[in-house]
Design an enzyme around this catalytic site. Structure first.
Site, short mmCIF file in Angstrom:
data_model
loop_
_atom_site.label_atom_id
_atom_site.label_comp_id
_atom_site.label_asym_id
_atom_site.label_seq_id
_atom_site.Cartn_x
_atom_site.Cartn_y
_atom_site.Cartn_z
N SER A 62 36.94 -23.56 83.88
CA SER A 62 36.30 -22.48 84.64
C SER A 62 36.86 -22.42 86.05
CB SER A 62 34.79 -22.71 84.73
OG SER A 62 34.16 -22.59 83.49
N ASP A 81 31.06 -12.76 84.52
CA ASP A 81 30.30 -14.00 84.65
C ASP A 81 28.81 -13.68 84.70
OD1 ASP A 81 29.66 -16.81 85.45
OD2 ASP A 81 31.81 -16.91 85.80
N HIS A 118 26.83 -20.08 88.41
CA HIS A 118 28.16 -20.35 87.87
C HIS A 118 29.18 -19.40 88.47
CE1 HIS A 118 31.44 -20.11 84.81
NE2 HIS A 118 31.26 -21.41 84.78
#
EC number: 3.4.21.-
Length: 922
Positions: free
Chosen positions: A748, A539, A581
């Site tokens: 996600s 990520d 994120h």
């Protein structure tokens, strides 16, 4: 002997599901015949085109013109060639009754279908009758027949495919014949037609004919409507007319005069249940005449596949000499093709490549940019010093400098195996054209440009301003949105996870939907930490948000963007930036249960074990991945360190590199949990590939998240819509960003649930799985099987496209690994070479469409941020040609210069994606 109807039903059941592919190809063929598109536009197999051209004599422009003109005319020598070929064709009879066609492929061996002769003992009473045809006065010639001799040579492949039997389903029989006929004519009077197993004898759109004995009649040949227009992994599909009795005929490429296939059967059109249809649309029966069947075309077994079966066959010692004679022409042709290719590959594309590096030839084209302007490429090749040395020498001659070639994943590479390599080279003209040029270099199998790609992470691209349920807004910060969540699931609809529940309950609704609550309340649950099981997160790196503080392992973290061991997310807020994120997705695994943040809720599924997530930073933000090489570097280290699980909540378009990486991880036994994708509907990479675990998203109603990608490659579904995750709040006056929570959307968020489940399952069955019998891919398949079997089928998901249901961890942990012998290799029926060829052909379109869909353009560093301007790159001429052949005339084209709607972009991307994905299913 198999009946006509049984064979037709078998073909219908086997190929009914891919009928739309055949029909689309047939439509393109008609456009070629109408001169709307060039013949070569039908063919997306670049390797086949190169091999086809290597068989021709003359300059490349002449060869191209000759091949493109093949639909309309042929050279006159074709007539003589067909006459020679025809003499080798025979009618097969049994006790005087015609049952099929065959042809002589060696001094004393004929070939026909298995469904004509399936066993040696069934050859009793069978004869091979040659010269049964009409003369110029339409009188029957004197024929001569030879009895069959299976004791001297016999090799067959059943007409039905059996996964347990190698090379089954090819429906061929090779059988010896006696050397003297009943009419005292020696077999030596018939000239055999030896088989050429090397590819490139024909390309799509070129003509082929069948020389046959339909219904046992005198020899016939069809000279019109004879084009090859589609294929599967083992078959080619063509137009030529046939009738019962044509089984076992030779299919000849008119352009080269070589046998390309063994005719197998007609290809009937079917309904949704694979029932055969008549021309009137009615359901056909065994009594329906052939002329009333609605035929798409005919299909034949590829000679290249038959030769491979012959090469690998284990025959009695007495048959080895015959086998060697049958393979002689293939060996000879391979050498000739290589020689011709070495002399011709330089002119295959616009930019010639010197192919005699020992003479240190200078490049024939000038570099169109400064030497400091460089482009990254990824290519596949055999990992062999000699092969790589040849490639390096040719590249040195081409660019005038020693090329920088590196193994993309060195830790798990093997000598003499196809591996992934990176290449940094000076920019020469159009980079996509250059990639195709590079693919013609001897030794290089496939090439693609390694360009910046947008990442698919969860933003609603159709309505970017409506971010309330995604938990993020355009400046990268989020807002608390629980009122909207409760309105949606408590007032407008009644979710069992929200109705009459406290905030501490409904903020953790994802626990209850997947039964993590029951599992984690069980004091007997085995800790992944105690078993040394780690999860790697691919990520944007970690932040210091209080919710995840202490949850990321800062000793093992790695940054593959800046090439150091600090995977900190720089949290650079700006236009289209999405900071944190990895923090949001990671919190679902390692989020602290107690924090001082107001409105605290939810916690990590593995937090109670003191579990730490290992962050691998592969991109600066969730907007862009600079190179796929960063992903390859991360995966290589993961495999070399023997980490068992990867959680990846980022998606890419299908690329050659991601396909190779997915298989590499799978073969190493890594359970790679991947987000299925958002908004684009089709499953993104790496999730689309067989080696990964693809995860789709559900919501608090146990329904599909409308933005979730879906498809046959999805393995399981988990909560992904309106999942409670940590966010950053916009600072009031250039101060430190605040911390809070919001309900966000995306596959996600679904993905970490499956990664956590994998860790618990591996921990519980560690003793069993440590057995060497579960090494490599079998561990991945054992987990996939357990997930499939245990999935909660009581839900409101669509019946297809979302795997076997919603993740049920409680049931999963009660599902032990099945025996290793029950596991099947996911890539068993996948032709990786063919997948690479198609991906290379359509890769430019896929990436361009993908980046346009996600609003991408080149990132230009400005004050530590990335500015985004419209993407001005045009498709290469080759990609434009593919686009024209792929889309309808009424559909807006990327090359039109007009603004293209989101729906049109999605439609085009879906078509390109399906073209690539279809190669995974053959």
């Amino acid at each position: 002997m198999v009946t006509r109807w049984s064979l037709m039903e078998y073909v219908a059941n086997r190929y009914g599901k891919v009928q739309p592919v055949f029909e689309e190809a047939a439509k393109k063929l008609q456009r070629v015949k109408a001169k709307e598109i060039p013949l070569l536009s039908l063919e997306d197999d670049l390797e086949r085109v190169k091999l086809r051209m290597a068989r021709e004599e003359g300059e490349m422009p002449i060869i191209m013109e000759r091949i493109n003109g093949g639909v309309d005319f042929q050279d006159s020598y074709i007539l003589e060639m067909l006459s020679t070929l025809s003499k080798a064709v025979c009618r097969i009879t049994q006790h005087g009754r015609p049952i099929g066609t065959g042809f002589l492929i060696s001094e004393n061996v004929i070939m026909t279908n298995n469904h004509v002769i399936d066993r040696p003992e069934n050859a009793q009473g069978m004869m091979a009758e040659f010269n049964y045809e009409l003369d110029s006065n339409k009188n029957i010639k004197k024929s001569f027949s030879f009895s069959l001799d299976p004791d001297k040579f016999f090799l067959t492949s059943s007409y039905t495919a059996n996964p347990e039997v190698p090379y089954s389903g090819l429906d061929f029989t090779m059988i010896a014949v006696s050397e003297g006929s009943q009419e005292n004519v020696p077999l030596s009077t018939v000239k055999p037609i030896y088989l050429d197993g090397v590819r490139g004898k024909i390309i799509k759109g070129e003509s082929c004919v069948i020389i046959q004995h339909p219904r046992g009649m005198p020899k016939k040949i069809v000279l019109k409507n004879t084009a090859f227009f589609s294929e599967t992994r083992t078959r080619i599909v063509y137009e030529s007319d046939t009738l019962p009795g044509s089984s076992g005929s030779m299919v000849v490429a008119l352009g080269t005069g070589e046998i390309i296939a063994l005719h197998h059967a007609g290809l009937p059109r079917t309904d949704s249940q694979n029932r055969i249809l008549t021309r009137s649309g009615a359901i056909a029966t065994a009594s329906t005449p052939d002329e009333e069947i609605d035929w798409i075309g005919n299909e034949g077994i590829k000679i290249s596949r038959i030769i491979n079966a012959l090469k690998d066959s284990a025959l009695p010692p007495g048959m080895q000499a015959v086998k060697e004679r049958l393979l002689h022409k293939t060996t000879q042709t391979q050498g000739e093709i290589n020689d011709g290719r070495d002399n011709r590959e330089a002119s295959f594309n616009k930019a010639p490549i010197p192919v005699n590096p020992e003479k240190e030839q200078k490049p024939k084209i000038a570099m169109k940019s400064s030497p400091t302007s460089r482009q990254d490429y990824i290519f596949t090749a055999i990992n062999n010093p000699k092969v790589l040395g040849t490639i390096a020498e040719i590249l040195k001659a081409r660019y005038g400098e020693t090329p920088l070639i590196k193994l993309s994943m060195p830790s798990f590479a093997a000598v003499d195996r196809v591996e992934l390599f990176s290449l940094s080279a000076p920019v020469v003209g159009n980079i996509e054209d250059e990639a195709r040029n590079l693919s013609t270099i001897p030794g290089i199998i496939n090439v693609e440009t390694d360009v910046p790609l947008h990442l698919n992470t969860g933003k609603d691209q159709k309505d970017p301003d409506h971010s309330i349920y995604e938990g993020m807004v355009e400046d990268g910060y989020g807002k608390f949105n629980e009122d909207e969540f409760l309105k949606k699931y408590r007032h407008e609809r009644q979710s069992i996870y929200v109705q009459d529940k406290t905030p501490q309950y409904h903020r953790k609704w994802n626990w209850y939907a997947t039964a993590f609550d029951s599992v984690l309340a069980d004091k007997q649950v085995v800790s992944p930490v105690d078993k040394g099981i780690r999860i790697i997160q691919f990520d944007t790196g970690f932040t210091d948000h209080a919710k995840v503080q202490g949850g990321f392992d800062k000793d093992l973290d790695m940054d593959f963007v800046d090439q150091d061991d600090d995977a900190t997310d720089s949290f650079t807020a700006g236009i289209l930036k999405h900071p944190g994120h990895a923090t949001r997705t990671g919190s679902l695994l390692i989020g602290n249960e107690v924090t001082l943040i107001e409105k605290n809720g939810n916690s990590g599924l593995l937090s109670q074990f003191g579990f730490q997530l290992v962050p691998y930073r592969i991109c600066k933000s969730v907007i862009l991945i600079r190179r796929q090489q960063e992903l390859a570097d991360a995966l290589d280290l993961c495999i070399s360190q023997r980490y068992p699980i990867i959680s990846m909540s980022l998606g890419l378009p299908p690329t050659m590199a991601t396909a190779a990486m997915a298989k590499k991880a799978y073969d190493a036994g890594v359970i790679w949990c991947c987000a299925a994708g958002n908004v684009v509907q089709v499953v993104v990479a790496p999730a689309v590939y067989p080696g990964t675990i693809a995860v789709a998203a559900s919501n608090p109603m146990d329904e599909e998240w409308k933005g979730s990608s879906r498809g046959s490659t999805v393995d399981i579904t988990a909560p992904g819509e309106d999942v409670y995750v940590p966010i950053f709040l916009e600072p009031e006056s250039n101060g430190t960003p605040g911390e809070s929570f919001a309900y966000g959307n995306g596959t996600s968020y679904a993905t970490p649930h499956v990664a956590a489940a994998a860790a618990l399952w591996l921990a519980k069955y560690d003793d069993t799985l440590s057995n060497g019998e579960y090494a490599g891919w079998r561990k991945v398949e054992a987990f996939r099987k357990a997930v499939d079997v245990s999935a909660r089928r009581k839900n409101r998901l669509p019946r297809v496209g979302f795997g076997h249901g919603i993740l049920d961890v409680e049931k999963l942990l009660k599902t032990p690994p099945v025996a290793p012998v029950q596991l099947e290799y996911a890539y068993k029926n996948t032709d990786q070479g063919r997948l690479g060829e198609v991906t290379q052909a359509y890769g430019e379109m896929a990436k361009t469409l993908w980046n346009k869909i996600h609003g991408w353009a080149f990132g230009i560093p400005r004050g530590g941020q990335e500015a985004y301007a419209p993407d001005s790159r045009e498709l290469s001429d080759y990609a434009k040609m593919l686009e024209r052949t792929l889309i309808n005339e009424s559909t807006t084209s990327l090359e039109s210069g007009d603004d293209v709607s989101q729906e049109t972009l999605l439609e085009l991307f879906s078509k390109v994606h399906q073209k690539i994905e279809s190669e995974l299913k053959k």
